[in-house]
Design an enzyme around this catalytic site. Structure first.
Site, short mmCIF file in Angstrom:
data_model
loop_
_atom_site.label_atom_id
_atom_site.label_comp_id
_atom_site.label_asym_id
_atom_site.label_seq_id
_atom_site.Cartn_x
_atom_site.Cartn_y
_atom_site.Cartn_z
CB SER A 183 -0.92 0.09 1.22
OG SER A 183 -0.15 -0.10 2.48
CG HIS A 211 -3.54 -0.55 -2.43
ND1 HIS A 211 -3.93 0.69 -2.31
CD2 HIS A 211 -3.43 -0.83 -1.18
CE1 HIS A 211 -3.90 1.23 -0.89
NE2 HIS A 211 -4.02 0.16 -0.01
CE LYS A 242 -7.21 0.79 0.40
NZ LYS A 242 -7.54 1.99 1.29
C1 LIG Z 1 -3.40 -2.99 2.23
C2 LIG Z 1 -4.82 -2.47 2.82
N1 LIG Z 1 -5.42 -3.25 3.52
C3 LIG Z 1 -6.60 -3.05 4.08
C4 LIG Z 1 -6.85 -1.48 4.33
C5 LIG Z 1 -8.19 -1.08 5.25
O1 LIG Z 1 -9.16 -0.75 4.30
P1 LIG Z 1 -10.31 0.13 4.88
O2 LIG Z 1 -9.90 1.51 4.51
O3 LIG Z 1 -11.37 -0.13 3.73
O4 LIG Z 1 -10.63 -0.02 6.31
C6 LIG Z 1 -6.12 -0.77 3.74
C7 LIG Z 1 -6.57 0.80 3.99
O5 LIG Z 1 -5.71 1.69 3.88
C8 LIG Z 1 -5.05 -1.06 2.81
O6 LIG Z 1 -4.24 -0.40 2.41
#
Ligand SMILES: Cc1ncc(COP(=O)(O)O)c(C=O)c1O
Length: 396
Positions: A183, A211, A242
């Site tokens: 990320s 992502h 996203k």
């Molecule tokens: C790799 C990854 N997993 C999980 C999440 C968590 O998702 P959410 O923002 O929908 O709670 C994010 C969000 O930043 C992320 O980048």
């Protein structure tokens, strides 16, 4: 002052950054969230969003959310386990399972909650959870809630993963969890090799496609689809926050696993379901992703254009090959100053410091959307070159 406040008041880093005029967080947007947004009455180019498909303000997505609100109301006063399941939740679960190529799917109220509630729940005391050292914070938190043995491998280093697998009792469950696209630094997990090792050591694999979805694979199905390893990955996680332009998240897997999770996963059972609006918006966004593959194609054209230009400019961009482009600065205060100067130049980017990355890997996170124009990207590159030159951050 009470003891707690006395203890916490020692933490004054934000105040110091504010006093220096470089505090970079909670910058309010007062317009629709598009490639150009309004901040403090000024138009700013948005290069800090995770809305990779740029669907947040798409009329069909908005209309679907409005219609669902009219029909079902604004919220769910309960968890999916009890009174919080709507027919549209079930429909979306089936649609997601079919989309990513799994037997079943479950919707959680955030992506964070998915990782928290899945990683913490599946394995027991004698089993193993094996993480890439750069996995997302939500995976790390899920692991912390588990009683299983914890092993960590060096970032995307398959020799290191194998070393950890060799340490495990062959008769116990081994759960490998990795981001598909990392990320913060935008590099891609070596899924073909992870899957090969998992087979060799009889391990289970879970991939976080937060992502990857929208960006990789046919119809934006993610990195597992891109590498052709969907059937070898046991659990596929995704978020609606996203590319899906909404809020919520999912886990897609087989029915043996969902049966267990539906009755044990605490961040699924003990929290309210996603709103009708979020559900309908995610569903509409998925329809658009499938109907308009040109969005994904355009995003990749922009990505390659930006990557080429950053390299030519002499920016340090690490191992990314995706719309997430890290511009390494390696100094917290300089990162904040560059962020502020870029905003002054009309470009919004995200500063990333520890613990989101290692302290020596401080960076500016530049991210692209399918709705950006080439002209907007060019303008952002010019601003970045100007500011990076000022801080002597270009190698050329
Ligand atoms: C790799 C990854 N997993 C999980 C999440 C968590 O998702 P959410 O923002 O929908 O709670 C994010 C969000 O930043 C992320 O980048």
């Amino acid at each position: 002052m009470k003891l707690l406040q006395e203890k916490l008041s020692v933490y004054d880093a934000p105040q110091k950054a504010k006093a220096a005029g470089i505090y970079p967080y909670f910058r309010a947007i007062s317009s629709e969230q598009n490639t150009e947004v309004l901040m403090n009455g000024k138009k700013v180019l948005m290069f800090g969003s995770n809305s990779y498909m740029g669907l947040t303000n798409h009329p069909k997505v908005i209309e679907a959310a409005v219609e669902a609100t009219r029909k079902y109301g604004t919220g769910l006063a309960g968890s999916p386990f009890l009174n919080g399941t709507l027919d549209i939740h079930k429909e979306l679960e089936a649609k997601i399972a079919n989309y990513v190529g799994k037997e079943d799917a479950m919707i959680y109220s955030t992506g964070f909650g998915v990782n928290l509630g899945v990683v913490s729940t599946l394995t027991g005391r004698e089993d193993y959870i094996i993480l890439d050292e750069q996995d997302h914070a939500s995976i790390i938190e899920g692991r912390r809630l588990s009683f299983s043995n914890y092993l960590k491998y060096r970032h995307n280093d398959m020799t290191s993963l194998e070393t950890q697998l060799k340490k495990c009792d062959p008769d116990k469950v081994k759960l490998i969890v990795t981001d598909g696209v990392f990320s913060m630094e935008g590099d891609v997990a070596n899924l073909p090799e992870i899957v090969r090792l998992a087979k060799q050591y009889n391990a289970t694999v879970m991939v976080d496609e937060a992502h990857g979805i929208g960006v990789f694979g046919k119809g934006g199905r993610g990195t597992c689809n891109h590498f052709g390893v969907t059937d070898d990955v046991d659990l596929i996680m995704g978020t609606f926050s996203k590319s899906f332009a909404s809020l919520g998240g999912f886990i897609a897997t087989d029915k043996v696993i969902t049966n267990f999770l539906r009755h044990h996963s605490r961040s699924y059972i003990f929290t309210a379901s996603i709103t009708p609006a979020s559900t309908a918006a995610a569903s509409a966004a998925l329809d658009i992703m499938l109907a308009e593959p040109e969005r994904q194609e355009h995003l990749w054209k922009l990505t390659n254009y930006a990557l080429e230009n950053f390299r030519e400019m002499g920016c340090e961009i690490g191992h990314t090959s995706t719309p997430i482009i890290p511009l390494f600065i390696r100094d917290d205060y300089k990162t904040f100053r560059v962020t502020r100067d870029l905003l002054d130049e009309g470009v919004f980017v995200n500063p990333v410091v520890s613990p989101a990355v290692a302290p020596h890997d401080t960076l500016i996170r530049y991210s692209l959307m399918a709705t950006h124009t080439k002209e907007q990207v060019t303008r952002s590159l010019e601003a970045i070159e100007k500011v990076f030159r000022k801080y002597d951050l270009l190698k050329k």
